[in-house]
Design a protein around this motif. Structure first.
Motif, mmCIF file in Angstrom:
data_model
loop_
_atom_site.group_PDB
_atom_site.id
_atom_site.type_symbol
_atom_site.label_atom_id
_atom_site.label_comp_id
_atom_site.label_asym_id
_atom_site.label_seq_id
_atom_site.Cartn_x
_atom_site.Cartn_y
_atom_site.Cartn_z
ATOM 1 N N LYS A 13 0.843 -1.189 0.000
ATOM 2 C CA LYS A 13 0.000 0.000 0.000
ATOM 3 C C LYS A 13 0.878 1.239 0.000
ATOM 4 C CE LYS A 13 -0.529 -0.670 4.989
ATOM 5 N NZ LYS A 13 -1.494 -0.903 6.092
ATOM 6 N N PHE A 14 0.292 2.345 -0.440
ATOM 7 C CA PHE A 14 0.976 3.630 -0.506
ATOM 8 C C PHE A 14 2.274 3.502 -1.310
ATOM 9 C CE2 PHE A 14 -1.359 3.738 3.648
ATOM 10 C CZ PHE A 14 -2.381 4.537 3.200
ATOM 11 N N ALA A 15 3.392 3.981 -0.785
ATOM 12 C CA ALA A 15 4.653 3.984 -1.543
ATOM 13 C C ALA A 15 5.186 2.588 -1.787
ATOM 14 C CB ALA A 15 5.694 4.823 -0.799
ATOM 15 N N GLN A 16 4.733 1.608 -1.026
ATOM 16 C CA GLN A 16 5.200 0.235 -1.231
ATOM 17 C C GLN A 16 4.803 -0.302 -2.603
ATOM 18 O OE1 GLN A 16 3.397 -1.810 2.049
ATOM 19 N NE2 GLN A 16 4.785 -0.931 3.591
ATOM 20 N N LEU A 17 3.764 0.270 -3.203
ATOM 21 C CA LEU A 17 3.317 -0.190 -4.514
ATOM 22 C C LEU A 17 4.353 0.083 -5.597
ATOM 23 C CD1 LEU A 17 -0.354 1.069 -4.199
ATOM 24 C CD2 LEU A 17 0.333 -1.313 -4.401
ATOM 25 N N ASN A 24 2.763 -7.017 -10.804
ATOM 26 C CA ASN A 24 1.296 -6.978 -10.650
ATOM 27 C C ASN A 24 0.857 -5.629 -10.062
ATOM 28 O OD1 ASN A 24 0.968 -9.803 -11.405
ATOM 29 N ND2 ASN A 24 1.906 -10.276 -9.422
ATOM 30 N N GLU A 25 1.577 -4.582 -10.409
ATOM 31 C CA GLU A 25 1.312 -3.277 -9.782
ATOM 32 C C GLU A 25 -0.078 -2.759 -10.102
ATOM 33 O OE1 GLU A 25 3.207 1.244 -9.614
ATOM 34 O OE2 GLU A 25 4.303 -0.378 -10.602
ATOM 35 N N VAL A 26 -0.511 -2.925 -11.343
ATOM 36 C CA VAL A 26 -1.835 -2.408 -11.720
ATOM 37 C C VAL A 26 -2.919 -3.084 -10.895
ATOM 38 C CG1 VAL A 26 -3.515 -2.201 -13.583
ATOM 39 C CG2 VAL A 26 -1.085 -1.818 -14.039
ATOM 40 N N ALA A 32 -6.363 -2.093 -3.993
ATOM 41 C CA ALA A 32 -6.306 -1.188 -2.844
ATOM 42 C C ALA A 32 -7.554 -0.310 -2.750
ATOM 43 C CB ALA A 32 -5.052 -0.312 -2.924
ATOM 44 N N PHE A 33 -8.178 -0.012 -3.911
ATOM 45 C CA PHE A 33 -9.373 0.820 -3.920
ATOM 46 C C PHE A 33 -10.650 0.027 -4.157
ATOM 47 C CE2 PHE A 33 -6.071 3.898 -4.735
ATOM 48 C CZ PHE A 33 -6.502 5.008 -4.029
ATOM 49 N N ASN A 34 -10.502 -1.256 -4.425
ATOM 50 C CA ASN A 34 -11.665 -2.088 -4.717
ATOM 51 C C ASN A 34 -11.606 -3.371 -3.894
ATOM 52 O OD1 ASN A 34 -14.086 -2.630 -6.051
ATOM 53 N ND2 ASN A 34 -13.057 -3.793 -7.677
ATOM 54 N N VAL A 47 -5.041 3.641 -15.016
ATOM 55 C CA VAL A 47 -4.010 3.331 -14.026
ATOM 56 C C VAL A 47 -2.688 3.044 -14.715
ATOM 57 C CG1 VAL A 47 -3.354 1.764 -12.160
ATOM 58 C CG2 VAL A 47 -5.735 2.477 -12.396
ATOM 59 N N GLN A 48 -2.714 2.310 -15.814
ATOM 60 C CA GLN A 48 -1.489 1.994 -16.543
ATOM 61 C C GLN A 48 -0.832 3.263 -17.088
ATOM 62 O OE1 GLN A 48 -2.942 -0.777 -19.486
ATOM 63 N NE2 GLN A 48 -2.626 -2.562 -18.159
#
Length: 364
Positions: A13-17, A24-26, A32-34, A47-48
């Motif tokens: 989460k946050f900067a860890q993403l 699998n970042e996307v 995180a929001f869903n 997002v991409q």
């Protein structure tokens, strides 16, 4: 600010993403929001494109990507990241930042490089670390879309422009409130990304207001002697509130009457109002002045800015409200609607206004 990597089996989460499981970042960002499966309006393509934009433009993101590369290639588990709180050159305040000026990666002990204004991000650590509001990257870290280049924000040693003709402080440094007011001004021929933020811009304004208030409170806390707070011993305050317990008496942090909405500020205004009433009698009018977003001036301004709603630009609403409020005061003081006023701070026979709970009292 948290750690570079999540603890245990927690999701990033946050900067860890930017660092952990970027293949699998996307999907991690969408999750995180869903997380409850109810937000089906998220567009994966947007997002991409945002990730691609940040990788190309944002120097803060590039620094996090460098940490990701180090983890993937060498697996350094004692790696730390530092974001510098002081910049080497004041002349580059409005230039685009570069990675080597922002910070770097450190293996092992931070040592003497640690600073109370630097941001030290551990590899793995529980809990969150507080980031000082005086760090120049404070807002860029919290609002990457509004500050897409990772540009600097406010810092205490920011100097006035040499061509500035307005009032300056004794320290010849730009105060935080003046810097934020400068940021939210419109500058033709184009608007900045900050003013196009919509609800995010509203959140930025609330955050900025809280930051300015915190800065004012910090100054009062650190300058109690300069504010002559030794004259307040807490005795009169205790008597006024009916406190008979001697253990509760004593001097702590004193909020002076100059701090807006503090207890002494409200009491001083109340006593001033009562003194005017004793001299001139009871007030004749009690006026509450409110704003209407359907005012023709506001509608006319938003017709020039397609796609905006009044709530998207509270700066415009407040400025028009202030202009109409000043115009109302000038009209009342002119004597045309109610005759000559009996009390004023501007004439011998004058009118008096006190601002309490957004209401205005007038004496004639």
């Amino acid at each position: 600010m948290g750690s570079l990597l999540p603890i245990g089996n927690e999701s990033p989460k946050f900067a860890q993403l930017y660092v952990y499981d970027t293949y699998n970042e996307v999907q991690n960002r969408l999750k995180a929001f869903n997380f409850d499966g109810k937000n089906g309006r998220l567009d994966e393509r947007i997002v991409q494109e945002l990730i691609k934009m940040f990788d190309e433009l944002n120097e803060l993101v590039k620094l996090f990507r460098t940490a990701r590369d180090k983890f993937e290639t060498n697996g350094l588990m004692n790696l730390r990241m530092t974001l510098l709180g002081r910049q080497p050159n004041d002349g580059k305040q409005y230039d685009e930042p570069t990675s080597d000026e922002i910070g770097g990666l450190i293996v092992g002990d931070i040592g003497l490089s640690d600073s109370n204004r630097d941001i030290i991000i551990e590899c793995k650590s529980e809990g969150l670390k507080r980031v000082t509001k005086l760090n120049p990257k404070f807002m860029a870290l919290q609002y990457p879309i509004l500050f897409s280049y990772g540009e600097d924000g406010y810092r205490p040693d920011l100097k006035w422009n040499q061509n500035y003709k307005g009032p300056k402080t004794k320290r010849q440094r730009v105060p935080m409130r003046a810097y934020i007011a400068y940021q939210i001004q419109e500058r033709e021929p184009r608007l900045t990304m900050l003013l196009k933020g919509g609800r995010l811009f509203q959140q930025y304004l609330v955050n900025s207001y809280a930051t300015v208030e915190e800065d004012r409170l910090d100054y009062i806390r650190q300058n109690q002697k300069n504010l002559r707070s030794e004259i307040y011993k807490g005795i009169y305050d205790a008597i006024s509130r009916g406190d008979n317990d001697a253990n509760n008496l004593g001097q702590k942090i004193v909020l002076s009457a100059s701090y807006t909405r503090s207890p002494r500020y409200m009491i001083n205004n109340y006593q001033d109002a009562m003194a005017i009433c004793r001299e001139y009698g009871h007030l004749d009018l009690f006026i509450t002045f409110t704003c209407n977003v359907k005012w023709p001036e506001i509608i006319r301004e938003f017709e020039k800015k397609s796609g905006y709603k009044p709530e998207d630009r509270p700066d415009i609403i407040s400025r028009i409200f202030k202009m109409k409020f000043d115009d109302m005061l000038d009209f009342i003081k002119s004597g045309q609607p109610f005759g000559e006023v009996d009390a004023s701070k501007f004439h011998k026979r004058f009118f008096f206004i006190i601002r309490l709970f957004s209401n205005f009292w007038f004496f004639f």
